[in-house]
Every structure is written in structure tokens, then in C-alpha cells.
Motif scaffolding. Structure first.
Motif, mmCIF file in Angstrom:
data_model
loop_
_atom_site.group_PDB
_atom_site.id
_atom_site.type_symbol
_atom_site.label_atom_id
_atom_site.label_comp_id
_atom_site.label_asym_id
_atom_site.label_seq_id
_atom_site.Cartn_x
_atom_site.Cartn_y
_atom_site.Cartn_z
ATOM 1 N N ASN A 250 0.776 -1.629 0.141
ATOM 2 C CA ASN A 250 0.125 -0.045 -0.111
ATOM 3 C C ASN A 250 1.101 1.415 -0.093
ATOM 4 O O ASN A 250 0.396 2.587 0.168
ATOM 5 C CB ASN A 250 -0.868 0.140 1.258
ATOM 6 N N GLU B 212 -1.481 -4.673 -9.370
ATOM 7 C CA GLU B 212 -2.101 -3.963 -8.188
ATOM 8 C C GLU B 212 -1.287 -3.219 -7.937
ATOM 9 O O GLU B 212 -2.123 -2.157 -6.875
ATOM 10 C CB GLU B 212 -1.953 -5.386 -7.120
ATOM 11 N N ARG C 260 -2.925 -0.199 -10.194
ATOM 12 C CA ARG C 260 -4.433 -0.180 -9.732
ATOM 13 C C ARG C 260 -4.612 0.959 -8.637
ATOM 14 O O ARG C 260 -5.532 1.889 -8.153
ATOM 15 C CB ARG C 260 -5.044 -1.298 -9.976
ATOM 16 N N SER C 261 -3.978 0.462 -7.453
ATOM 17 C CA SER C 261 -4.250 0.766 -6.185
ATOM 18 C C SER C 261 -3.258 2.267 -5.623
ATOM 19 O O SER C 261 -4.839 2.686 -5.228
ATOM 20 C CB SER C 261 -3.878 -0.147 -5.073
ATOM 21 N N ALA D 118 -6.213 4.250 -8.198
ATOM 22 C CA ALA D 118 -7.713 3.945 -7.533
ATOM 23 C C ALA D 118 -7.281 5.110 -5.710
ATOM 24 O O ALA D 118 -8.497 6.018 -5.892
ATOM 25 C CB ALA D 118 -7.650 3.425 -6.392
ATOM 26 N N GLY E 248 -11.234 -3.645 -11.064
ATOM 27 C CA GLY E 248 -10.752 -4.127 -9.121
ATOM 28 C C GLY E 248 -12.267 -4.107 -8.761
ATOM 29 O O GLY E 248 -13.216 -4.272 -9.205
ATOM 30 N N TRP F 114 -13.915 -2.791 -6.120
ATOM 31 C CA TRP F 114 -13.987 -1.468 -5.514
ATOM 32 C C TRP F 114 -15.513 -1.435 -4.365
ATOM 33 O O TRP F 114 -15.834 -1.043 -4.052
ATOM 34 C CB TRP F 114 -13.898 -0.503 -6.208
ATOM 35 N N GLU G 256 -4.592 -2.844 -2.872
ATOM 36 C CA GLU G 256 -5.965 -2.980 -3.126
ATOM 37 C C GLU G 256 -6.865 -3.235 -1.908
ATOM 38 O O GLU G 256 -7.540 -2.758 -1.524
ATOM 39 C CB GLU G 256 -6.292 -4.121 -4.065
ATOM 40 N N ARG H 79 -10.169 -0.885 -0.392
ATOM 41 C CA ARG H 79 -11.514 -0.721 -0.294
ATOM 42 C C ARG H 79 -11.978 -0.798 0.864
ATOM 43 O O ARG H 79 -12.259 -0.342 1.092
ATOM 44 C CB ARG H 79 -10.925 -2.857 -0.584
#
Length: 279
Positions: A114, A148, A151-152, A155, A183, A185, A198, A202
Motif C-alpha cells: 500500500n 496491483e 491500480r491501487s 484508485a 478492481g 471496489w 487494493e 477497499r
């Protein structure tokens, strides 16, 4: 936004890896906690906030958005204010590296955790969603050149973009993300939050949607357990600009956030410069 990010990061860090009984007793949203397991002192933000400050400084100074310039900012922020709250491998890499070129040679950009998502948060203030996605992707690729990781990061930046630019109600946030990138989400998060980017995003979405005040949001993020510093940082930074969430971070947290050379007042100044970029 950055100030709430730092407060939430520091608050969450105090409870990271704590027993559930400790969280139930002391997660009141009113005071920072020391964390003996990680040698974290209450009110001190972690390396996650520091990297978000590096990205913010790159944005405010209108750096050309290259890996070399981003690596330079990350190194500058680390060496001017060294703190051990980085993963051990990253800390050892930064401590032994004094140039962006050297850092780029040493980095293995295979992260899917993260950290890149947290540092992407400031990018969301930009007015152009396409630019937000491009810049979030590029900064992620520096260390997290994985599906990942990218994408994270995108996002997380889009969450702040959604609220800064008043694109809709918080109940529609997950749908907005689902329309923008792949994703899961829309599925609410339950239970401890793992390291994956992710998962963290989330959990942050879930907490934002079900809370109507910043204090309750912060406490809810910590109640997940697991990667609660990152969840708290993402959720509270984004929710700063959500009109459906009452801005009631207790004065006791704001006042007791560290305020050295790069503490509360410095971060407040960066906040003003960052928001100006989105106008």
C-alpha cells in the motif's frame, strides 16, 4: 488534506499490531498512542506520510514527472528528516543511497503493497482526471511496477480527486472507481487489512461510505486491525473534502501532531500550495 493524512497515519501507527483488547480500550479518537512493538512515538507520522510529502513537493514545484525527479524528491525528504518507520529493506536502501540515479539502479520495482497508494493521494487534487491517472501510474511504477501496485495507486488518487472536485456522493464512490479502472471496489471490506494495496484502498472506501464524521472514520479504520495506518491515511486524507463527513478531528490530535521542521506547520503550508494546484 495532508494534515489529516499525517494525523491519521500517526494515530493508526500507534495501534498497528496491537491486541484487539488494546484497540477496544484505547481507540477513542482523542489521543495518540506510543507503539512499543515498532518503537513508534505517539504523534509522529511514518514514512508513508513522508513519501506523500515528497510527491506533493514535486507537484507544487512543477517538476517534470519522471522517475529520476521523483526518486530525487523521495531521497531528499528521507535524508533531511530520517525516520525508521520504513520497511527495513527500503530504509537500508535509502540510508545507503545519495543520488536519484543510484536509487533507480538499486530499486526492484515489484511492490504490490500500500505504500505507493498512500503517496499517490496528493495527485488527486489535479483538475484533469486523465492527468491524475497518468501521474499516479508513473509514480507507482517507480517502486510498484505491478498490476496491483499501479491500480491501487490510481484508485487512491482518484478517491481524493472525487471529493476535492465534488464529483458525487460518497455512496457512489466505489461505482466511480469501477467505471475508471479494474478492481473489486464495490465489495465492502471486512476483517484485518493485509499489505496489498487494493485491500487497503477497499477498506478505506468501506470506512468512508459508512461514516459521517472524521473522528468516527478514524476510529473505524483502526478497528479493522492490520494495515491501519495506511487505511486511516487514505480514508482521512480523501474525506477532508467530503461534504457528507463532519470535519471533527479532535484538537488534541492536531495540537499533538509532531511540529518540528517538517511537522504540523510545514505540512499545513504544503496543504495550501497543493489545493491551489487544483483550482
Amino acid at each position: 488534506m495532508l494534515l489529516n493524512l499525517a494525523i491519521a497515519d500517526a494515530y493508526g501507527a500507534g495501534f498497528k499490531s496491537a491486541k484487539t483488547s488494546v484497540i477496544r480500550e484505547f481507540n477513542t479518537g482523542n489521543a495518540f498512542m506510543d507503539n512499543p512493538k515498532s518503537a513508534t512515538v505517539g504523534g509522529v507520522y511514518t514514512g508513508k506520510t513522508q513519501t506523500a510529502l515528497a510527491v506533493t513537493e514535486a507537484l507544487i514545484n512543477r517538476d517534470e514527472w519522471t522517475h529520476e525527479n521523483l526518486a530525487k524528491r523521495l531521497l531528499e525528504c528521507f535524508h533531511r528528516d530520517r525516520r525508521q518507520s520504513y520497511p527495513r529493506r527500503s530504509y537500508n536502501l535509502y540510508i545507503k543511497t545519495d543520488s536519484a540515479a543510484a536509487l533507480l539502479k538499486k530499486i526492484t520495482p515489484n511492490g504490490d503493497d500500500n505504500r505507493a497508494a498512500v503517496r499517490a493521494l496528493p495527485i488527486g487534487v489535479l483538475a484533469d482526471a486523465k492527468e491524475v491517472m497518468e501521474k499516479a501510474s508513473i509514480q507507482a511504477m517507480l517502486t510498484h511496477y505491478t498490476g496491483e501496485g499501479i491500480r491501487s495507486s490510481v484508485a487512491a488518487a482518484l478517491i481524493t480527486h472525487y471529493f476535492v472536485h465534488k464529483l458525487g456522493e460518497k455512496s457512489k464512490l466505489a461505482a466511480f472507481l469501477s467505471d475508471s479502472l479494474p478492481g473489486d471496489w464495490n465489495r465492502a471490506w471486512n476483517g484485518p487489512v493485509g499489505l496489498k494495496g487494493e485491500m487497503t484502498v477497499r477498506a478505506a472506501i468501506t470506512a468512508i461510505v459508512r461514516n459521517d464524521s472524521m473522528k468516527k472514520l478514524l476510529m473505524d479504520c483502526v478497528s479493522f486491525t492490520g494495515q491501519i495506518d495506511a487505511v486511516s491515511a487514505i480514508a482521512c486524507a480523501a474525506a477532508t473534502h467530503c461534504p457528507e463527513i463532519r470535519q471533527d478531528i479532535p484538537y488534541s490530535l492536531t495540537e499533538n501532531l509532531e511540529n518540528g521542521a517538517y511537522g504540523r506547520e510545514y505540512i499545513g503550508g504544503l496543504d495550501a500550495g497543493l489545493i491551489a494546484l487544483g483550482k
